[in-house]
Design an enzyme around this catalytic site. Structure first.
Site, PDB file in Angstrom:
ATOM      1  N   ASP A 110       0.817  -1.212   0.000  1.00 21.28           N
ATOM      2  CA  ASP A 110       0.000   0.000   0.000  1.00 21.28           C
ATOM      3  C   ASP A 110       0.852   1.264   0.000  1.00 21.28           C
ATOM      4  O   ASP A 110       1.361   1.682   1.046  1.00 21.28           O
ATOM      5  CB  ASP A 110      -0.912  -0.010   1.248  1.00 21.28           C
ATOM      6  CG  ASP A 110      -1.806   1.209   1.304  1.00 21.28           C
ATOM      7  OD1 ASP A 110      -2.407   1.449   2.364  1.00 21.28           O
ATOM      8  OD2 ASP A 110      -1.883   1.927   0.284  1.00 21.28           O
ATOM      9  N   ASP A 294      -1.791   5.514  -5.376  1.00 21.89           N
ATOM     10  CA  ASP A 294      -2.144   4.714  -4.203  1.00 21.89           C
ATOM     11  C   ASP A 294      -2.486   3.277  -4.570  1.00 21.89           C
ATOM     12  O   ASP A 294      -3.615   2.975  -4.975  1.00 21.89           O
ATOM     13  CB  ASP A 294      -3.336   5.365  -3.495  1.00 21.89           C
ATOM     14  CG  ASP A 294      -3.685   4.633  -2.213  1.00 21.89           C
ATOM     15  OD1 ASP A 294      -4.654   5.024  -1.549  1.00 21.89           O
ATOM     16  OD2 ASP A 294      -2.983   3.659  -1.880  1.00 21.89           O
TER      17      ASP A 294
HETATM   18  C1  LIG Z   1      -9.903  -2.486  -0.325  1.00 23.50           C
HETATM   19  C2  LIG Z   1     -10.903  -3.515  -0.740  1.00 23.50           C
HETATM   20  N1  LIG Z   1     -11.723  -3.390  -1.742  1.00 23.50           N
HETATM   21  O1  LIG Z   1     -12.467  -4.511  -1.864  1.00 23.50           O
HETATM   22  C3  LIG Z   1     -12.064  -5.394  -0.925  1.00 23.50           C
HETATM   23  C4  LIG Z   1     -12.577  -6.766  -0.737  1.00 23.50           C
HETATM   24  C5  LIG Z   1     -11.119  -4.772  -0.173  1.00 23.50           C
HETATM   25  C6  LIG Z   1     -10.435  -5.310   1.003  1.00 23.50           C
HETATM   26  N2  LIG Z   1     -11.116  -4.792   2.188  1.00 23.50           N
HETATM   27  C7  LIG Z   1     -12.451  -5.269   2.400  1.00 23.50           C
HETATM   28  C8  LIG Z   1     -10.277  -4.840   3.362  1.00 23.50           C
HETATM   29  C9  LIG Z   1      -9.402  -3.649   3.229  1.00 23.50           C
HETATM   30  C10 LIG Z   1      -9.696  -2.370   3.593  1.00 23.50           C
HETATM   31  C11 LIG Z   1      -8.583  -1.664   3.319  1.00 23.50           C
HETATM   32  N3  LIG Z   1      -7.674  -2.490   2.793  1.00 23.50           N
HETATM   33  N4  LIG Z   1      -8.181  -3.725   2.719  1.00 23.50           N
HETATM   34  C12 LIG Z   1      -6.372  -2.104   2.397  1.00 23.50           C
HETATM   35  C13 LIG Z   1      -5.986  -0.853   3.104  1.00 23.50           C
HETATM   36  N5  LIG Z   1      -7.053   0.105   3.000  1.00 23.50           N
HETATM   37  C14 LIG Z   1      -6.872   1.279   2.356  1.00 23.50           C
HETATM   38  C15 LIG Z   1      -5.625   1.650   1.896  1.00 23.50           C
HETATM   39  C16 LIG Z   1      -5.513   2.869   1.221  1.00 23.50           C
HETATM   40  N6  LIG Z   1      -4.325   3.303   0.745  1.00 23.50           N
HETATM   41  N7  LIG Z   1      -6.594   3.641   1.010  1.00 23.50           N
HETATM   42  C17 LIG Z   1      -7.772   3.235   1.495  1.00 23.50           C
HETATM   43  N8  LIG Z   1      -7.941   2.074   2.154  1.00 23.50           N
HETATM   44  C18 LIG Z   1      -8.329  -0.258   3.534  1.00 23.50           C
END
Ligand SMILES: Cc1noc(C)c1CN(C)Cc1cc2n(n1)CCN(c1cc(N)ncn1)C2
Length: 404
Positions: A110, A294
């Site tokens: 990330d 990102d």
């Molecule tokens: C994401 C995602 N999309 O569909 C699924 C399934 C997922 C995984 N999800 C449910 C779980 C999750 C939530 C996050 N992540 N994984 C990765 C880090 N997150 C970020 C990073 C960042 N740079 N900016 C915003 N949030 C939030």
């Protein structure tokens, strides 16, 4: 015979450095000097040079420390495959080895955050069910970073928190011996339910790290000074294997030339400014867009005026309150979306902008381009990154983009 001042001025002039020439009778001169911001300091080397310069004895230990640094420096690289987590390319999974013997975890890289955190033996069993976990007690090289804790919340309100160990972390064959590994004692529902990943590797700037009382360095920041070049590349792909390469650029991964633009790491993200955009292959306009590159965000999130300009070209597009985004008939041929950066044009093909049906079997699809209005920052997430080879160049504080 030149005076020292005259010698200095002529030397600096010859070396291309600015110098103020003292006028007749004036006894002073001033010069501007710049430091080499790409130089990565190494204490033992500085001490070695000083001792050598003044003839002081140099211990075997000091010689060994300098040799270890300079013999290994500038040759090391790493290369790791990364795979989409599901049919919507929601996130990308990369295998990471932690500890001795190695414990291999599937993690989400990330560039929008700066903490390496994992599901662990300290995560409540009910939350950890179905996840691969890290057990520091089973690693001979794990050390508790006593008194340190962490807590993080992401843009989508998902969160996690816990305590901290240091351990050896290997990515793509490159090892960082003493990496802060943040062990989760608490994780939010979004992570509990997402059993395909066991945590994150933050590849943002160190300033964004959430460990307290002493923030820790990211894996890449720890690795940078030993890599052949202080940079990494992201090659994310739609429904196929891509890669994260560390310390080198494999230009064969891209079709186009790499265009570079300054990166702003002051907020912890890889911030940059695109110089314009267009829909459907039209000429780029000159409306700049400031945002972040990102890898941890799935979508391309841009201002409403741009989102509207795009979906005005999609007959069936409409905002769906229940989906909290623009949806359209899956049968539509979507136009491409292009943006300018570093003198290059990156074009995201229409098929990359159709994420997937809103649910299994539905003929309504969710758009890869959505509004950033309620976020306050524009995000070039995976939908945009999939169209390019992206160079995250820490040494030169710049981002490189090349069409794929
Ligand atoms: C994401 C995602 N999309 O569909 C699924 C399934 C997922 C995984 N999800 C449910 C779980 C999750 C939530 C996050 N992540 N994984 C990765 C880090 N997150 C970020 C990073 C960042 N740079 N900016 C915003 N949030 C939030």
């Amino acid at each position: 015979m030149q005076t020292f001042g005259a010698f200095l001025v002529s030397f600096l002039a010859a070396s291309g450095m600015a110098a103020a020439l003292p006028t007749e009778g004036q006894k002073t001169a001033s010069i501007e000097v710049a430091y080499n911001k790409n130089y990565v300091a190494h204490g033992p080397t500085a001490l070695f040079k000083a001792k050598r310069k003044y003839g002081a004895p140099i211990s075997d230990n000091l010689r060994a420390a300098v040799a270890a640094k300079h013999s290994l420096t500038k040759r090391q690289t790493g290369s790791a495959n990364t795979n989409p987590s599901d049919s919507a390319d929601d996130e990308y999974i990369t295998s990471v080895s932690i500890g001795t013997p190695a414990q291999v975890l599937p993690l989400d890289f990330d560039t929008g955050s700066s903490d390496l955190w994992v599901f662990s033996s300290e995560t409540p069993k009910s939350s950890a069910s179905g996840h691969v976990t890290y057990s520091p007690s089973k690693s001979s090289t794990a050390k508790k970073l006593s008194g340190s804790t962490w807590s993080i919340e992401y843009g989508d309100k998902s969160s996690s928190s816990g305590d901290v160990y240091t351990d050896v972390v290997t990515i793509g064959g490159f090892s960082v011996k003493t990496q802060a590994v943040e062990s989760a004692t608490k994780v939010s529902t979004q992570f509990v339910q997402d059993t395909v990943i066991s945590g994150l590797v933050g590849l943002g700037f160190d300033i964004g790290n959430q460990v307290s009382p002493r923030p820790q360095k990211t894996w890449f920041s720890n690795a940078a000074s030993s890599l052949a070049e202080p940079l990494f590349t992201a090659d994310l792909r739609h429904q196929e294997t891509g890669s994260y390469n560390f310390g080198f650029i494999d230009t064969s991964l891209a079709k186009g030339t790499i265009g570079y633009t300054p990166a702003d790491g002051s907020e912890g993200y890889w911030g940059f400014t695109a110089t314009g955009y267009s829909v459907g292959g039209a000429q780029l306009n000159r409306n700049s867009i400031t945002g972040i590159a990102d890898t941890g965000t799935t979508l391309l999130l841009l201002p409403d005026n741009i989102v509207d300009a795009y979906y005005n070209n999609v007959e069936s597009a409409e905002y769906d309150d229940s989906q909290e985004g623009v949806v359209f008939d899956c049968s539509e041929d979507l136009p491409s979306f292009s943006f300018g950066v570093g003198g290059q044009t990156i074009t995201i093909s229409g098929d990359l902008l159709n994420l997937t049906p809103i649910e299994e079997g539905s003929s309504t699809c969710f758009g890869g381009l959505q509004s950033s209005a309620d976020i306050g920052i524009n995000i070039f997430g995976d939908v945009a990154l999939k169209a390019a080879l992206v160079v995250f160049d820490l040494g030169n504080e710049r981002l490189g983009w090349a069409q794929k």
